[in-house]
Design a protein around this motif. Structure first.
Motif, short mmCIF file in Angstrom:
data_model
loop_
_atom_site.label_atom_id
_atom_site.label_comp_id
_atom_site.label_asym_id
_atom_site.label_seq_id
_atom_site.Cartn_x
_atom_site.Cartn_y
_atom_site.Cartn_z
N ARG A 118 0.83 -1.20 0.00
CA ARG A 118 0.00 0.00 0.00
C ARG A 118 0.87 1.25 0.00
NH1 ARG A 118 -3.08 -0.97 4.19
NH2 ARG A 118 -5.00 -1.55 3.10
N THR A 119 1.93 1.25 0.82
CA THR A 119 2.81 2.42 0.92
C THR A 119 3.47 2.71 -0.43
OG1 THR A 119 3.25 1.82 3.22
CG2 THR A 119 4.71 3.45 2.21
N GLU A 120 3.95 1.67 -1.09
CA GLU A 120 4.65 1.85 -2.36
C GLU A 120 3.70 2.33 -3.46
OE1 GLU A 120 7.53 -0.70 -5.41
OE2 GLU A 120 6.20 -1.77 -4.03
N LYS A 121 2.55 1.70 -3.58
CA LYS A 121 1.67 1.99 -4.71
C LYS A 121 0.86 3.27 -4.54
CE LYS A 121 1.60 -2.79 -6.24
NZ LYS A 121 0.85 -4.00 -6.56
N LEU A 122 0.71 3.72 -3.30
CA LEU A 122 -0.04 4.95 -3.05
C LEU A 122 0.85 6.06 -2.48
CD1 LEU A 122 -3.33 3.47 -1.49
CD2 LEU A 122 -2.91 4.11 -3.87
N LEU A 123 2.16 5.94 -2.69
CA LEU A 123 3.12 6.87 -2.08
C LEU A 123 2.81 8.33 -2.45
CD1 LEU A 123 5.70 6.86 -0.31
CD2 LEU A 123 7.02 6.94 -2.44
N ASP A 124 2.55 8.60 -3.72
CA ASP A 124 2.26 9.98 -4.15
C ASP A 124 1.01 10.52 -3.46
OD1 ASP A 124 4.46 9.93 -5.76
OD2 ASP A 124 3.36 9.52 -7.61
N LYS A 125 0.00 9.68 -3.30
CA LYS A 125 -1.24 10.12 -2.66
C LYS A 125 -1.04 10.34 -1.17
CE LYS A 125 -4.37 8.12 -6.09
NZ LYS A 125 -5.49 7.20 -6.36
N PHE A 126 -0.25 9.47 -0.53
CA PHE A 126 0.07 9.68 0.89
C PHE A 126 0.77 11.03 1.06
CE2 PHE A 126 -0.18 4.96 1.61
CZ PHE A 126 -1.07 5.01 2.67
N ALA A 127 1.67 11.36 0.15
CA ALA A 127 2.46 12.59 0.26
C ALA A 127 1.61 13.84 0.19
CB ALA A 127 3.52 12.62 -0.83
N LYS A 128 0.37 13.72 -0.33
CA LYS A 128 -0.52 14.87 -0.47
C LYS A 128 -1.65 14.87 0.55
CE LYS A 128 0.49 15.07 -5.42
NZ LYS A 128 -0.02 14.79 -6.79
N SER A 129 -1.56 13.98 1.55
CA SER A 129 -2.67 13.80 2.49
C SER A 129 -2.47 14.49 3.84
CB SER A 129 -2.91 12.30 2.73
OG SER A 129 -3.26 11.66 1.54
N PHE A 130 -1.29 15.03 4.07
CA PHE A 130 -0.97 15.56 5.41
C PHE A 130 -0.85 17.08 5.46
CE2 PHE A 130 0.38 11.16 5.45
CZ PHE A 130 0.11 10.73 6.75
N SER A 131 -1.44 17.78 4.50
CA SER A 131 -1.28 19.23 4.42
C SER A 131 -1.86 19.97 5.62
CB SER A 131 -1.90 19.76 3.13
OG SER A 131 -3.27 19.40 3.05
N SER A 132 -2.81 19.36 6.35
CA SER A 132 -3.42 20.01 7.50
C SER A 132 -2.62 19.83 8.79
CB SER A 132 -4.84 19.48 7.72
OG SER A 132 -5.68 19.85 6.64
N ALA A 133 -1.54 19.08 8.72
CA ALA A 133 -0.72 18.83 9.92
C ALA A 133 0.48 19.77 9.95
CB ALA A 133 -0.24 17.38 9.93
N LYS A 134 0.80 20.27 11.15
CA LYS A 134 1.99 21.13 11.28
C LYS A 134 3.26 20.30 11.20
CE LYS A 134 4.39 24.41 14.24
NZ LYS A 134 4.52 25.00 15.59
N LYS A 135 3.26 19.15 11.87
CA LYS A 135 4.41 18.24 11.85
C LYS A 135 3.92 16.81 11.69
CE LYS A 135 7.45 21.04 14.84
NZ LYS A 135 8.49 21.32 13.83
N VAL A 136 4.69 16.01 10.95
CA VAL A 136 4.37 14.60 10.76
C VAL A 136 5.58 13.77 11.12
CG1 VAL A 136 3.63 12.82 9.13
CG2 VAL A 136 2.77 15.16 8.89
N VAL A 137 5.38 12.82 12.02
CA VAL A 137 6.43 11.88 12.41
C VAL A 137 6.11 10.52 11.79
CG1 VAL A 137 7.57 10.71 14.34
CG2 VAL A 137 6.80 13.09 14.60
#
Length: 451
Positions: free
Chosen positions: A360-379
């Protein structure tokens, strides 16, 4: 399923397997089962009369009529091998559940890429306070049910229906629900077209006298069910639908007027946040309405529902920071949850995310990268492997790099303890700290709240 008097469950400690074992115990069957570790679930089953073995060994398998196993169990499992060698019938979990559902005159199966557990919980909360008296199998724990299983005495069965490996094609529900369709489980499905075809097949399992409940606003469901002979009832907000939310407001939790067949049924004020939960509640309301539930019971059931475990679950406080755990592990779920939570705080949102499965991480990597815009920091912490093995093609560090390309402040931490320490040091009063993922990332929140 009355022909099976003694049943052994391989992986009995799982959330679904344990529920099936409890149903069969209630029916008077003799139950045994094995799991890798002892847990509260295995302790409960033992108290109810099941014989529990910790560890998988061929000696665990005694005189049984049937062995039930999950798709996570390989053919090299010693108990599976012994059953096969001794011609003891073997049945995969989803097949067993499908046959169990056939024992009930009316069954409802909730399918969709997102929202299955929450929608099933909402419908359960409506139904439990009616004369329908359903048996309910939930994919998560719900406080009002004191777990994930409710044993009813009548002919109504409610469960989730997972599309992975087309497991839901083992079900023949009286009411089949499809909440939404998106790309997921790409270790099994080739692409979105194959996923849509699987959902179409599931819809085709609903009998002509039954009901298919579908999302009128979901582009991936448009015209997908043409030619089916069952009754189709839609729900939505934007488009014309059998059940529709009108005059939607967020203050900050959602409220709306519920219309069914263009008639106002009631006004609904939800206790769970987000646009996505309006859709979930509409699906639940549709199922309840066509099952004959009174309007007031629909309203009360939806308004009194406060969520299931690990679905936007409040975990505690740390120095005026709120800790919330959420099961979101798909890009769409993550974005919807973070966009919602950002409206609920005067502070910032900080996230620790544990990706679920390498594929899932590999095939949806681009979509994951665009899903956290509302977070100040991501760990990011290491990927939760679940059923997969690490082939080295993708890691959490790859997602950190992609997030940074999208101007998201992201870091990688190699342990739960270091992730918790980072979040405690880099958060402030009124911030919300979220643990997100379908694995064991909630432990980071436990470390913080126990500090």
């Amino acid at each position: 399923m009355k022909e099976y008097k003694t049943i052994h469950f391989i992986g009995i400690g799982g959330i679904s397997m344990s529920a099936l074992a409890q149903i069969m115990l209630d029916r008077g069957a003799k139950i045994s089962g094995s799991d890798i570790t002892k847990s509260n679930i295995t302790d409960l089953l033992e108290k109810k009369g099941a014989e529990i073995f910790i560890g998988h060994k061929e000696n665990n398998l005694k005189d049984v009529d049937l062995v039930v196993y999950t798709s996570a169990i390989g053919e090299d499992n010693p108990e599976y091998m012994k059953a096969s060698a001794n011609n003891i019938p073997l049945m995969e979990r989803a097949v067993f559940l499908g046959k169990l559902m056939d024992d009930y005159y009316k069954s409802t199966a909730i399918a969709g890429t997102h929202g299955k557990t929450t929608t099933t919980g909402m419908l359960a909360n409506i139904m439990m306070n009616t004369e329908i008296d359903p048996t309910i199998l939930l994919g998560g724990e719900y406080q009002a049910m004191e777990g994930n299983i409710r044993l009813g005495k009548k002919n109504y069965f409610l469960t989730e229906a997972c599309e992975y490996k087309k497991n839901f094609l083992n079900f023949n529900p009286y009411i089949g629900v499809i909440l939404n369709i998106e790309e997921d489980h790409l270790d099994y499905f080739k692409d979105i077209d194959e996923i849509k075809e699987a959902f179409r097949e599931f819809a085709g399992k609903v009998p002509s006298y039954g009901f298919l409940v579908s999302n009128a606003d979901d582009e991936n469901q448009k015209n997908l069910y043409d030619g089916l002979d069952c009754n189709i009832k839609t729900f939505g907000i934007k488009n014309n639908a059998y059940a529709k939310a009108v005059d939607v407001k967020f203050n900050p939790y959602p409220s709306y007027d519920l219309y069914i067949e263009k008639e106002k049924i009631c006004h609904v004020k939800l206790k769970v946040p987000g646009l996505h939960n309006i859709y979930n509640s509409l699906a639940a309301a549709t199922c309840a309405y066509i099952s004959g539930v009174a309007n007031c019971s629909i309203k009360n059931g939806l308004e009194n529902f406060n969520g299931t475990k690990r679905r936007f679950e409040y975990k505690g406080n740390y120095k005026s920071r709120i800790i919330i755990d959420d099961y979101a592990h798909h890009p769409t779920e993550i974005k919807a949850t973070l966009d919602t939570v950002s409206t609920l705080t005067e502070g910032n949102v900080l996230v620790v995310f544990q990706p679920h499965t390498y594929s899932r991480t590999e095939k949806l990597l681009d979509k994951f990268a665009k899903s956290f815009s509302s977070a100040k920091k991501v760990v990011l912490i290491d990927i939760y492997a679940a059923r997969e093995k690490n082939d080295g093609r993708v890691s959490s560090k790859d997602l950190v790099a992609e997030l940074k390309k999208n101007q998201v402040d992201a870091v990688y931490m190699e342990s739960f303890e270091k992730a918790a320490e980072y979040l405690m040091k880099n958060s402030e009063s009124k911030d919300i700290i979220m643990t997100m993922g379908a694995g064991d990332v909630y432990k980071v929140g436990d470390i913080i709240t126990n500090s």
